[in-house]
Structures are given as C-alpha cells and as structure tokens.
Enzyme design. Structure first.
Site, mmCIF file in Angstrom:
data_model
loop_
_atom_site.group_PDB
_atom_site.id
_atom_site.type_symbol
_atom_site.label_atom_id
_atom_site.label_comp_id
_atom_site.label_asym_id
_atom_site.label_seq_id
_atom_site.Cartn_x
_atom_site.Cartn_y
_atom_site.Cartn_z
ATOM 1 N N GLU A 75 14.076 37.464 17.549
ATOM 2 C CA GLU A 75 14.539 38.823 17.826
ATOM 3 C C GLU A 75 15.322 38.900 19.135
ATOM 4 O OE1 GLU A 75 14.906 41.398 16.338
ATOM 5 O OE2 GLU A 75 15.025 43.045 17.765
ATOM 6 N N HIS A 327 23.747 35.079 1.755
ATOM 7 C CA HIS A 327 24.259 36.246 1.025
ATOM 8 C C HIS A 327 24.883 37.252 1.988
ATOM 9 C CE1 HIS A 327 24.711 38.722 -2.462
ATOM 10 N NE2 HIS A 327 23.920 39.671 -2.019
#
Length: 665
Positions: A75, A327
């Site tokens: 993160e 993707h």
C-alpha cells in the site's frame, strides 16, 4: 523551444509513472492490501511501515487491524508512486501556465490535469478511511484512468505538433471532390473513435464496480455463466451506487443474483466495446484517405485482442493474480491505443476540414489555426486573476480562524469550494454582461463577445462549477459555509450584475458585499459560525472595493457611458469620483488599523498597514489634485497589490507574533 522539450519529457515520464500506479493499484486491491495501512496518508501514524513495526502504541490505535508488513509495504509503495506522480503533474501545470503559450499546452488543460490528480488523491484517501466503499473504489479507478488519459493525450499533442508541414497523403494533388470525401471520412472516423473512448469509459465503470462488489467470480465459466447463457440475475439491486456508503462494507453485502447481474453487465460492456472498436478501426483501415492513421488502428486491434484474451483466460484459469493484474494493464493499454488513434484522426480532420483542394500538404500555421485550445476559453470565463485574489483572501480567513494550523479538511475543501463558486459567478457574469462587453474595448476580446463560446455552453459550464462547489462545501465542509457561499454567488452573479450594476451609481458599493465575503467563508469553514474578526476582514475588503473599482471606472469612463452603465464617473463626473476615491481611501486607512486596535493582530501587521496605506493615500491625493492621465490605472493596479500584501501581513503577524520576533532579536 526548451519549455516544449521539458513538457514532452515530463508528460512521457508522467504517462509511464501513471501506468505503473494504475497497475500497482490493481495489484494492491487484488492482494487485499488496500487497508494494509488503515490510516492516510501515513501508515499507523508513520511515514513507512518500518516506523509502525517499532511502535506497538501506534498499532494499538487500530484495534482489529494488526500490522501485516507485506500488505502495508504494498500500500505504501503505491502511495509513494502516486505522490511522485502528483509532483510531476504539479510541475507540468506550473510550466504550462508560466509559458503562456496555448500552442504548447493550454493552461486550462494543465489545470484540468492538476484538478483530476487532486480528486484522485482525495478518492485514494476515502478508499482507505471509508473502508473500501464500492462507489469510492470505482471512482478511484475511473479517475486513475482519467489521469493516464490526460497525460497520454498531452504527450500525443506535444509529439504531433508540426515542425513545418504535415503530409497528409503521398498523392501530390487532390481534387475538390476527393478532398471533400477525405474530410468526410476523417470526420466520421474521428467521431467513431470518440464513441469508442466513451464506451470504454463506461466499461471502466463496470469493471471497477465488478471488482468492488466481488462479482468477478460470480460467473466461473465462459462463454456461459453458471452453465446458462442467461442465468438468474438481479439487476434491480446490482447498481445501487450509494449502497454501503454509510455502513461497513468490507467483504460485500450483495446477494449472488445481484453479483451475477454485475458480471453479466461487464461482459455485455466488453461486447459493446469490441463492436465499437471494430467499427472504428475497420472504417479507418478501409479508407485510402486515412492511410496515415492505419498503424494506430492496427495498434487498437492488437490491444483489443490482447485484452479479450486476458479476460477470457482469467475466467478459464480461475482468476490467477498475475492475469487479473494484467487485465488492468491491458485496459490501460487499450485506452492509450484508442486515444492515440483519436488524436491522429483529430489532426487529419482538422487539417482536411480546413483545406478546400489543391495541395495535400498543410503548414504548421494552418494546423494550429484549425485546432485552437478550447479549454482556454472556459478558463477565461472564470476570470482567473480575480478568482485567485478571492481565493487568497478566503485562505487567509481559514488560517486566521485557528490558533495554529487549521484542519486540512476545512483548508483544502473549503478553499476548493469557494474557488469553484467564484469561477461559477464569474462565468454567469460573462453571460449576463455579454451585450455590454461587446461595446467596451476592455471586454470585447472575451470568449462570448468574440463568439468563441455560446451562452448555452457558458451556462452549462457555470452550472457544473456551481454544483460541484456547493456539493463540496455542503458535504465536506459545513452547511453554513455552503449557504453563505451560495448567497454570495447569487449576490454577485444575479443581484449585482442584473440589477444593481444598471440601477444606481452606488452599484459597486452595495455589490461589494459579495466580493468581501470570502474571508468570512474561509473562517466559517473552520469554526462553523460567523466570528466578529471575520466580519472585520469583510469590512476591510468592503471599504477597499470602491476606491479600487472607481479608479478603473475613471479610466474607462467613455466605455461605460457608451454601454449605458451608470458608473459614478458617468453619472456624477470625474471630479466627484476623484473626491470619493480619496474619502474612501481615508476611511480604508482607519478600518485597516482596527485589527490592531481590537487585538486581532500585532505590531507586524500595524507597520505593514501604515506603510501600504501611506502609499495608497499618496496616490489618492495625486488623483484628486493633479490631472495625470496614468494615475487612475496606477491606483487600480496598486490597489490589487495593496490588498494582497495587507492580508499577507495578517498571516505573518498571526504565525509570528511580535513577542516571538522580539525574542528572536
């Protein structure tokens, strides 16, 4: 030119970095590391997970969320990269504005890019602090792709700026009929590509919504879904955007039929994107006149095929991490490819649309004339210099309202909302005053008198600014600030512009109340009430407005007379107006001492106010006693600098009291 090269290099670096940030964000989401650091912008109150590891007390502030070092680093690396990207975009915006050359890149476009990354940063904060709400997560993805699109478009625009001539065809000459056909083909292809961009944006929303609602695995087979071509699906409850905003949503709360509906919608969106892209690319490939755009059309087809292969493989291989991350990367590549085709078709459409036949070569000057910077026109509607001064006084009010540093929420959102509302009021003023602007030399070059923009578009632009401003202030600041800002907006944009300006020579005195409100708005954003000290700041600007504006009115007396606007020099004469400027300047001198007398400020401010007022009084006396033609505009320009320095002195005095200064000495 150097600025051109710098912008191209920064834009390309920004594209690469933004692409990495988008893909890294998908990886963080897919590894369930979005809450690896449950606070923002730090990690358990530290700038890195290292500090959190060594501080059990910091971890104890988040019970139920123990530190997982790996997820925390995922993160924080994402945040570090995003922060670097924000700095790059700030530099791009600063260079573009400093260049003052819209042929390089319009300042309006640069500010749009800057605003987009600010919104994206705020959405990133809400993604963490609001615990992965579906709407916030989806918007975070959309604005990430928007940032990438703007950076990529900027780089494409800078790359295709012609250095001499643009060769459209290898054929040396084209007849009028052929040129007309080529121009029509370029126009059709361009709008097909634009449609592709719009459809792809819708697919980004569906993809983000699918991920945020954990609906990717709702259809584990392909091409059917759960063994059926159309399984039971609950579309009614699948797209309630606000669901989960006010409750804990981690893990999702949708029933399976609703998730199936979301997944089916995403597949239908993919089919729509495929058909739209095929229509655009095959049209380009089939037209000889669009041969220059064929390489980019093939690139779109390649990106489309790659993305479809990744999407199908994801389902067939049960959604492995590397494919699901790829993707998102494929979606970004698809966006960049269709934008590259759109940019090329835009250039061909602009050049061919401006040629009537003959040579198949367009010069760079023709190209530039064919593609003006449209965003700059909207930027001019906001009167950026006036809005900058208004925003500065609002920021001063915000800072003075707190003994120390004000809450960032009030400072950031309050300032943004007030600035947008000011731009909205300015745009409305442009629309309402268009007929008068056409008659005055000072305003004849504005976007509406020159027909660069229609009144309808200007009003839509103003409405968008106003709605965004009121939404920000009402939901992210407080209702009092929103209400006061709305009253000020109506006071300036409607009451002053429509009625007062044409009803009385005291228009600027009465209407000045709206322009004097920003410090009160900034103060209210912090305290949620109207403070006497804020009203004192209001009084300073209220008294400052008449000598500031009447000086300009003296210089433009004949123009106001022709336009039929009853400014004081028109109705009462120049001599009377000069006297009023002097009297109001004396009153301003008295009013600006009040912050010291009431204890709001100290000796630093008093010294600055006396020096600034002495010069203002000198100019006002010179205006009254002499006939120097340049004096009105000199007062007008000085009055702007005067107000800025006066409020800056208030800030310096606030954060560096006289006692501290004496101790330093």
């Amino acid at each position: 030119m150097p600025i051109d090269r710098w912008l191209r290099g920064l834009a390309l670096f920004g594209v690469l970095l933004c692409f990495g940030v988008v893909v890294l964000g998908a990886y963080v989401r897919l590894t369930d590391a979005g809450l690896g650091c449950p606070d923002w912008p730090g990690c358990y109150g530290h700038v890195s997970p290292l500090g959190a590891e060594d501080s059990p007390a910091s971890q104890a502030q988040f019970p139920g969320r123990p530190l997982q070092t790996g997820k925390a680093w995922h993160e924080m690396i994402h945040r570090y990269a995003a922060g670097t990207l924000g700095c790059v975009i700030i530099v791009i915006a600063a260079l573009a504005i400093a260049a003052r050359q819209p042929k390089v890149v319009g300042a309006g476009f640069a500010l749009l890019l800057f605003a987009t990354v600010i919104v994206q940063a705020v959405l990133g904060m809400f993604t963490v602090t609001w615990l992965l709400k579906p709407l916030i997560v989806t918007l975070h993805l959309i604005f990430g792709m928007t940032t990438l699109a703007l950076l990529w478009w900027l780089w494409l625009r800078l790359q295709q700026r012609p250095r001499g001539a643009i060769h459209l065809r290898t054929v040396p000459e084209l007849g009028a009929t052929q040129w007309s056909s080529a121009a029509s083909a370029a126009r059709i292809a361009y709008w097909l590509a634009v449609l592709g961009v719009v459809v792809l944006a819708g697919q980004f929303f569906l993809g983000g919504w699918t991920s945020a609602n954990y609906a990717a695995v709702a259809c584990p087979d392909f091409p059917t879904c759960q063994g059926a071509w159309w399984p039971h699906a609950d579309f009614r409850h699948a797209f309630v955007l606000w669901r989960g905003l006010w409750v804990n949503y981690e893990g999702g709360i949708l029933a399976n039929p609703a998730r199936v509906a979301i997944h089916l919608a995403h597949r239908l969106g993919a089919l729509t994107v495929t058909l739209t892209f095929l229509a655009a690319t095959l049209f380009v490939i089939s037209r000889p006149s669009l041969a220059a755009a064929r390489p980019r059309a093939y690139l779109v087809l390649a990106a489309l095929g790659l993305q479809l292969a990744i999407g199908i493989s994801m389902v067939l291989r049960t959604f492995p991490l590397w494919l699901t991350t790829a993707h998102t990367a494929g979606a970004a590549l698809l966006l960049m490819s269709i934008l590259a085709l759109t940019a090329k078709l835009h250039a061909l459409r602009a050049v061919r649309g401006g040629c009537g036949g003959g040579s198949a070569v367009a010069t760079s000057s023709e190209y530039a004339a064919a593609a003006p910077a449209a965003w700059r026109r909207y930027y001019e509607l906001t009167r950026p210099r006036v809005v900058a001064l208004i925003t500065f006084t609002a920021i001063v009010g915000t800072l003075l309202a707190s003994p120390g540093w004000p809450p960032l929420r009030a400072l950031i959102w309050g300032t943004l909302g007030i600035a947008l509302a000011s731009g909205c009021a300015a745009a409305i003023n442009h629309v309402l005053d268009r007929r008068f602007d056409e008659q005055m030399a000072r305003t004849q070059s504005r976007p509406l008198p020159t027909r660069q923009l229609t009144e309808r578009r200007a009003l839509i632009f103003a409405a968008v600014l106003g709605i965004i401003a009121m939404t920000i202030l009402a939901f992210l600041v407080n209702l009092l600030t929103a209400a006061l800002t709305f009253i000020s907006l109506i006071g300036y944009a409607v009451i002053y512009t429509v009625w007062l300006k044409h009803a009385t020579s005291q228009n600027i005195v009465i209407g000045g109340a709206a322009g004097a409100a920003p410090p009160v708005l900034g103060w209210a954003a912090v305290t949620n009430h109207i403070d006497p000290n804020a009203l004192l700041l209001f009084l300073i600007i209220f008294v400052w407005t008449p000598p500031h504006f009447w000086a300009l009115a003296i210089a433009r007396k004949d123009e106001y007379a022709r336009a039929g606007i009853p400014m004081l020099p028109v109705t009462h004469g120049v001599e009377h107006t000069r006297l009023q400027v002097l009297l109001y300047t004396v009153l301003l001198t008295v009013v600006t001492v009040l912050p010291f007398l009431t204890g709001m400020s100290g000796l630093i401010y008093l010294a600055a106010a006396l020096i600034l007022n002495a010069r203002f009084l000198y100019y006002a006396l010179a205006l009254k006693l002499t006939a120097r033609q340049e004096m009105p505009m000199r007062i007008f320009r000085y009055s702007v600098v005067y107000l800025m320095w006066l409020f800056a002195a208030l800030l310096v005095d606030h954060y560096l009291p006289t006692t501290q200064l004496l101790q330093l000495g």
